[in-house]
Scaffold this active site. Structure first.
Site, PDB file in Angstrom:
ATOM      1  N   LYS A  15       0.737  -1.296  -0.090  1.00  0.00           N
ATOM      2  CA  LYS A  15       0.040   0.099  -0.077  1.00  0.00           C
ATOM      3  C   LYS A  15       0.871   1.352  -0.050  1.00  0.00           C
ATOM      4  CE  LYS A  15      -1.764  -1.074   4.016  1.00  0.00           C
ATOM      5  NZ  LYS A  15      -1.107  -2.295   4.102  1.00  0.00           N
ATOM      6  N   ARG A  85      -8.368   1.548  10.138  1.00  0.00           N
ATOM      7  CA  ARG A  85      -8.057   0.012  10.342  1.00  0.00           C
ATOM      8  C   ARG A  85      -9.051  -0.820  11.246  1.00  0.00           C
ATOM      9  NH1 ARG A  85      -2.209   1.046   9.469  1.00  0.00           N
ATOM     10  NH2 ARG A  85      -1.143  -0.723   9.746  1.00  0.00           N
ATOM     11  N   ARG A 124      12.088  -5.611   4.327  1.00  0.00           N
ATOM     12  CA  ARG A 124      11.786  -4.175   4.199  1.00  0.00           C
ATOM     13  C   ARG A 124      12.703  -3.247   4.782  1.00  0.00           C
ATOM     14  NH1 ARG A 124       5.953  -1.742   5.252  1.00  0.00           N
ATOM     15  NH2 ARG A 124       6.306  -2.377   7.157  1.00  0.00           N
ATOM     16  N   ARG A 157      12.504  -1.345  10.221  1.00  0.00           N
ATOM     17  CA  ARG A 157      11.410  -1.014  11.397  1.00  0.00           C
ATOM     18  C   ARG A 157      11.236  -1.947  12.404  1.00  0.00           C
ATOM     19  NH1 ARG A 157       6.011   0.506   8.006  1.00  0.00           N
ATOM     20  NH2 ARG A 157       5.223  -0.553  10.196  1.00  0.00           N
ATOM     21  N   ARG A 168       1.103  -8.213  13.875  1.00  0.00           N
ATOM     22  CA  ARG A 168       0.257  -7.457  13.187  1.00  0.00           C
ATOM     23  C   ARG A 168      -0.488  -7.849  12.100  1.00  0.00           C
ATOM     24  NH1 ARG A 168       5.306  -4.928  10.856  1.00  0.00           N
ATOM     25  NH2 ARG A 168       3.865  -3.455   9.634  1.00  0.00           N
TER      26      ARG A 168
HETATM   27  P1  ADP Z   1       2.273  -1.802   3.229  1.00  0.00           P
HETATM   28  O1  ADP Z   1       2.447  -0.424   3.270  1.00  0.00           O
HETATM   29  O2  ADP Z   1       1.354  -2.308   2.414  1.00  0.00           O
HETATM   30  O3  ADP Z   1       2.504  -2.339   4.543  1.00  0.00           O
HETATM   31  P2  ADP Z   1       4.921  -1.651   1.469  1.00  0.00           P
HETATM   32  O4  ADP Z   1       4.388  -0.858   0.392  1.00  0.00           O
HETATM   33  O5  ADP Z   1       5.821  -0.956   2.561  1.00  0.00           O
HETATM   34  O6  ADP Z   1       3.709  -2.260   2.326  1.00  0.00           O
HETATM   35  O7  ADP Z   1       5.642  -2.924   1.047  1.00  0.00           O
HETATM   36  C1  ADP Z   1       6.296  -3.810   1.961  1.00  0.00           C
HETATM   37  C2  ADP Z   1       7.506  -4.409   1.362  1.00  0.00           C
HETATM   38  O8  ADP Z   1       7.260  -5.072   0.056  1.00  0.00           O
HETATM   39  C3  ADP Z   1       8.554  -3.358   0.844  1.00  0.00           C
HETATM   40  O9  ADP Z   1       9.874  -3.615   1.233  1.00  0.00           O
HETATM   41  C4  ADP Z   1       8.478  -3.194  -0.596  1.00  0.00           C
HETATM   42  O10 ADP Z   1       9.435  -2.685  -1.321  1.00  0.00           O
HETATM   43  C5  ADP Z   1       8.108  -4.601  -1.065  1.00  0.00           C
HETATM   44  N1  ADP Z   1       7.017  -4.433  -1.986  1.00  0.00           N
HETATM   45  C6  ADP Z   1       5.669  -3.834  -2.161  1.00  0.00           C
HETATM   46  N2  ADP Z   1       5.270  -4.124  -3.577  1.00  0.00           N
HETATM   47  C7  ADP Z   1       5.872  -5.169  -3.826  1.00  0.00           C
HETATM   48  C8  ADP Z   1       5.670  -5.901  -5.182  1.00  0.00           C
HETATM   49  N3  ADP Z   1       4.565  -5.654  -5.851  1.00  0.00           N
HETATM   50  N4  ADP Z   1       6.423  -6.996  -5.486  1.00  0.00           N
HETATM   51  C9  ADP Z   1       7.509  -7.217  -4.543  1.00  0.00           C
HETATM   52  N5  ADP Z   1       7.853  -6.224  -3.386  1.00  0.00           N
HETATM   53  C10 ADP Z   1       6.988  -5.542  -3.200  1.00  0.00           C
HETATM   54  P1  AMP Z   2       2.059   0.885   9.038  1.00  0.00           P
HETATM   55  O1  AMP Z   2       3.011   1.886   8.787  1.00  0.00           O
HETATM   56  O2  AMP Z   2       0.710   1.229   8.330  1.00  0.00           O
HETATM   57  O3  AMP Z   2       2.390  -0.449   8.935  1.00  0.00           O
HETATM   58  O4  AMP Z   2       1.462   1.035  10.709  1.00  0.00           O
HETATM   59  C1  AMP Z   2       2.479   0.885  11.676  1.00  0.00           C
HETATM   60  C2  AMP Z   2       1.797   0.831  12.924  1.00  0.00           C
HETATM   61  O5  AMP Z   2       1.506   2.112  13.364  1.00  0.00           O
HETATM   62  C3  AMP Z   2       0.727  -0.149  13.087  1.00  0.00           C
HETATM   63  O6  AMP Z   2       0.891  -1.442  13.440  1.00  0.00           O
HETATM   64  C4  AMP Z   2      -0.191   0.620  14.258  1.00  0.00           C
HETATM   65  O7  AMP Z   2       0.339   0.389  15.671  1.00  0.00           O
HETATM   66  C5  AMP Z   2       0.102   1.933  13.861  1.00  0.00           C
HETATM   67  N1  AMP Z   2      -0.871   2.552  12.916  1.00  0.00           N
HETATM   68  C6  AMP Z   2      -1.068   2.943  11.818  1.00  0.00           C
HETATM   69  N2  AMP Z   2      -2.221   3.277  11.392  1.00  0.00           N
HETATM   70  C7  AMP Z   2      -2.906   2.940  12.313  1.00  0.00           C
HETATM   71  C8  AMP Z   2      -4.332   3.170  12.419  1.00  0.00           C
HETATM   72  N3  AMP Z   2      -5.108   3.702  11.381  1.00  0.00           N
HETATM   73  N4  AMP Z   2      -4.915   2.911  13.564  1.00  0.00           N
HETATM   74  C9  AMP Z   2      -4.372   2.326  14.563  1.00  0.00           C
HETATM   75  N5  AMP Z   2      -3.080   2.487  14.542  1.00  0.00           N
HETATM   76  C10 AMP Z   2      -2.359   2.638  13.401  1.00  0.00           C
END
Ligand code: ADP
Ligand code: AMP
Length: 217
Positions: A15, A85, A124, A157, A168
């Site tokens: 995302k 969420r 990541r 992270r 998560r």
């Molecule tokens: P989210 O925001 O949904 O938690 P991220 O966008 O941070 O996920 O993506 C999670 C990991 O997967 C990152 O390391 C990113 O570089 C990788 N990634 C994202 N989209 C793809 C894809 N389509 N194919 C392979 N790796 C991806």
């Molecule tokens: P993310 O970067 O989206 O993976 O979020 C990282 C962490 O931030 C999550 O595991 C939650 O602890 C907190 N968080 C992010 N967005 C929300 C939300 N909309 N509601 C509650 N907690 C959130």
């Protein structure tokens, strides 16, 4: 044309990667509650101090705190990335948007299976200053540990450690998955195959959000 959208899907589905790419190339803003919360944690604000122990455990920050974070930011075209969420957050968002007379246009559901999500999250790396993400295998930076754009250090992270990733994913299934029905009833949900390569997912999203004629394209 204005588009108001939510990116829904499990952690690691891509995302943030996609929202950031769209915001770079089209006239649409990324609103990432995770990025906003991590900034508060870094800056040591009151909100950051309350959020950090929950984030570290893969739990959600209370609804009222996250709703307050985005309440004044809902003008123009946006992608909400990581919000809502919970059903409570979705209801608060509905109320805010309905009050302005413009409900959500589209909720994109990113679909991916668990093994891939775990692999993506544990590999990541991200730039805490810009939110740009990389992956050790799937999307590596030119130099390991260094951001291609600003040359600064990349970090892993703390909540991307395997134990927290498992929690998560459970939090997602328990608290966030019910939103698929919540939005499904309104007919605004569109599904994307989040296992596809990044560029394919982007192309699909550009179509779904109607961004083809974006000003920055
Ligand atoms: P989210 O925001 O949904 O938690 P991220 O966008 O941070 O996920 O993506 C999670 C990991 O997967 C990152 O390391 C990113 O570089 C990788 N990634 C994202 N989209 C793809 C894809 N389509 N194919 C392979 N790796 C991806
Ligand atoms: P993310 O970067 O989206 O993976 O979020 C990282 C962490 O931030 C999550 O595991 C939650 O602890 C907190 N968080 C992010 N967005 C929300 C939300 N909309 N509601 C509650 N907690 C959130």
């Amino acid at each position: 044309m204005i588009v108001r959208s939510v990116f829904l899907g499990p952690p690691g589905a891509g995302k943030g990667t996609q929202a950031q790419l769209l915001a770079e190339h089209y006239d649409v803003r990324q609103i990432s509650t995770g990025d906003i919360l991590r900034r508060h944690v870094r800056e040591g604000s009151e909100l950051g101090r309350r959020a950090e122990p929950l984030m570290r455990l893969g739990q959600l920050v209370p609804d009222d705190l996250v709703v307050a974070m985005i309440a004044d930011d809902l003008a123009g075209s946006f992608v909400l990335d990581g919000f809502p969420r919970t059903v409570g957050q979705a209801e608060a968002l509905d109320a805010m948007l309905d009050a302005g007379g413009r409900p959500l246009d589209v909720v994109v559901l990113f679909e991916a299976e668990r093994a891939t999500l775990v692999e993506r999250l544990t590999g990541r790396w991200s730039n805490p200053r810009t939110g740009r993400t990389y992956h050790a295998t799937f999307a590596p930076p030119r130099t390991p540990g260094i951001d291609d754009d600003d040359g600064g250090p990349l970090v892993q992270r703390p909540d991307d450690r395997l134990e927290v990733v498992i929690d998560r994913l459970e939090t997602y299934e328990r608290e966030t998955l019910p939103l698929v029905d919540h939005y499904g009833r309104r007919g605004v949900v569109r599904r994307v195959d989040a296992l596809a390569p990044v560029a394919e997912v982007t192309a699909k999203l550009v179509g779904l959000l109607g961004l083809a004629h974006g000003v920055n394209a």
